[in-house]
Motif scaffolding. Structure first.
Motif, short mmCIF file in Angstrom:
data_model
loop_
_atom_site.label_atom_id
_atom_site.label_comp_id
_atom_site.label_asym_id
_atom_site.label_seq_id
_atom_site.Cartn_x
_atom_site.Cartn_y
_atom_site.Cartn_z
N MET A 1 59.69 99.98 -10.74
CA MET A 1 58.45 100.75 -10.88
C MET A 1 58.75 102.24 -11.03
O MET A 1 58.08 102.95 -11.78
CB MET A 1 57.55 100.52 -9.66
CG MET A 1 56.86 99.16 -9.64
SD MET A 1 55.74 98.96 -8.24
CE MET A 1 54.46 100.12 -8.71
N ALA A 2 59.76 102.73 -10.31
CA ALA A 2 60.12 104.15 -10.40
C ALA A 2 60.58 104.53 -11.80
O ALA A 2 60.36 105.65 -12.26
CB ALA A 2 61.20 104.47 -9.37
N ASN A 3 61.21 103.57 -12.49
CA ASN A 3 61.71 103.83 -13.85
C ASN A 3 60.74 103.33 -14.93
O ASN A 3 61.09 103.33 -16.12
CB ASN A 3 63.07 103.14 -14.04
CG ASN A 3 64.16 103.81 -13.22
OD1 ASN A 3 64.41 105.00 -13.35
ND2 ASN A 3 64.80 103.04 -12.36
N ASN A 4 59.54 102.87 -14.48
CA ASN A 4 58.52 102.36 -15.40
C ASN A 4 58.98 101.12 -16.17
O ASN A 4 58.54 100.86 -17.29
CB ASN A 4 58.09 103.46 -16.40
CG ASN A 4 57.40 104.60 -15.71
OD1 ASN A 4 56.59 104.39 -14.81
ND2 ASN A 4 57.71 105.83 -16.12
N TRP A 5 59.90 100.36 -15.58
CA TRP A 5 60.34 99.13 -16.22
C TRP A 5 59.34 98.00 -15.97
O TRP A 5 59.24 97.06 -16.75
CB TRP A 5 61.72 98.71 -15.70
CG TRP A 5 62.80 99.70 -16.06
CD1 TRP A 5 62.76 100.63 -17.04
CD2 TRP A 5 64.06 99.83 -15.41
NE1 TRP A 5 63.92 101.36 -17.07
CE2 TRP A 5 64.75 100.89 -16.07
CE3 TRP A 5 64.69 99.19 -14.36
CZ2 TRP A 5 66.03 101.30 -15.70
CZ3 TRP A 5 65.96 99.60 -14.00
CH2 TRP A 5 66.63 100.65 -14.67
N ILE A 6 58.64 98.08 -14.87
CA ILE A 6 57.55 97.13 -14.56
C ILE A 6 56.32 97.93 -14.16
O ILE A 6 56.42 99.07 -13.69
CB ILE A 6 57.94 96.15 -13.42
CG1 ILE A 6 58.38 96.91 -12.16
CG2 ILE A 6 59.04 95.19 -13.86
CD1 ILE A 6 58.67 96.00 -10.98
N ASP A 7 55.14 97.34 -14.37
CA ASP A 7 53.91 98.09 -14.09
C ASP A 7 53.25 97.71 -12.78
O ASP A 7 52.24 98.28 -12.39
CB ASP A 7 52.91 97.93 -15.25
CG ASP A 7 52.58 96.46 -15.52
OD1 ASP A 7 53.03 95.60 -14.72
OD2 ASP A 7 51.90 96.18 -16.51
N ARG A 8 53.81 96.70 -12.09
CA ARG A 8 53.26 96.34 -10.78
C ARG A 8 54.38 95.89 -9.85
O ARG A 8 55.43 95.43 -10.29
CB ARG A 8 52.20 95.23 -10.89
CG ARG A 8 52.71 93.92 -11.46
CD ARG A 8 51.57 92.90 -11.59
NE ARG A 8 51.04 92.56 -10.28
CZ ARG A 8 51.56 91.60 -9.50
NH1 ARG A 8 52.63 90.91 -9.90
NH2 ARG A 8 51.02 91.32 -8.34
N ASN A 9 54.13 96.03 -8.55
CA ASN A 9 55.11 95.66 -7.52
C ASN A 9 55.02 94.16 -7.26
O ASN A 9 54.01 93.68 -6.74
CB ASN A 9 54.83 96.44 -6.24
CG ASN A 9 55.84 96.14 -5.15
OD1 ASN A 9 56.78 95.37 -5.36
ND2 ASN A 9 55.66 96.74 -3.98
N PRO A 10 56.04 93.39 -7.57
CA PRO A 10 55.99 91.93 -7.37
C PRO A 10 55.97 91.54 -5.89
O PRO A 10 55.69 90.39 -5.56
CB PRO A 10 57.27 91.43 -8.05
CG PRO A 10 58.20 92.60 -8.02
CD PRO A 10 57.32 93.81 -8.16
#
Length: 217
Positions: free
Chosen positions: A1-10
């Motif tokens: 999330m910090a690197n914008n690789w995913i848009d939500r916390n799994p």
């Protein structure tokens, strides 16, 4: 999330479960049995003394091992204190030296290992300490699995909290960063209070029953 690789916390819906660990400690009677026991070998006497030192200072094995005479200074009350830092948490521990603690320090003051290696006490390896503590438990008829870390629990419960030492003071001597950590020991004591009050309640109940029976007769 910090690197914008995913848009939500799994793991946003994941909640960790905390498992309460039962802290074993020695009662006042068990401590006294160890103090009064006359051991036939020097190795058991030494392990007994180091263990008791921890019971009355709260220090863990590695912290006792790291102690030198320079860690002892006069405290705010003009009496001798131990000033050290816990290796595990790097927090400061300031502990007043009780009479039994001073007796143990004096006993080994001129021990060759203490003189040659600038140690406060001639402590053995943790593995040997725990092995010999099991032997001591057998000799003293203590059914608990005796380990060096039990000394720290014993300080927190039997030596301090049970004798009315405020939990804030106990927490500071233990070197805890958070009061919640110390409060686990208070929970143990709540259980003890409940057991003691149950004994008192039963005595009162039996006494009142006797009075009722006498009046009925």
């Amino acid at each position: 999330m910090a690197n914008n690789w995913i848009d939500r916390n799994p793991f946003s819906n994941y909640k960790a479960k905390v498992r309460e660990v039962e802290r074993v400690y020695l009662s006042e009677e068990e401590i006294q049995n160890i103090i009064n026991k006359d051991f036939k070998t020097d190795r058991l006497s030494l392990v007994r003394d180091i263990f008791l030192f921890s019971c009355f200072t709260s220090l863990a094995y590695i912290d006792v091992k790291n102690l030198t005479k320079s860690h002892i200074s006069l405290g705010i009350d003009g009496e001798k204190w131990i000033f050290t830092h816990r290796q595990k948490t790097e927090t400061a521990s300031k502990i007043p030296i009780l009479p039994i603690t001073q007796m143990i320090i004096d006993k080994y003051e001129n021990h060759p290992e203490c003189c040659n290696q600038n140690k406060l006490l001639p402590i053995l390896s943790n593995q040997k300490m725990n092995a010999y503590l099991k032997e001591i438990a057998g000799v003293c008829e203590i059914e608990k699995e005796l380990t060096f870390h039990i000394a720290r629990h014993t300080f927190a419960t039997t030596v301090t909290l049970t004798n009315g030492v405020p939990i804030e003071s106990v927490s500071k001597m233990l070197g805890h960063k958070n009061l919640r950590t110390t409060q686990h020991y208070a929970k143990v004591l709540d259980k003890k209070v409940s057991e003691d009050m149950m004994i008192s309640r039963n005595k009162m109940l039996n006494s009142n029953n006797d009075k009722i029976i006498k009046k009925a007769n």
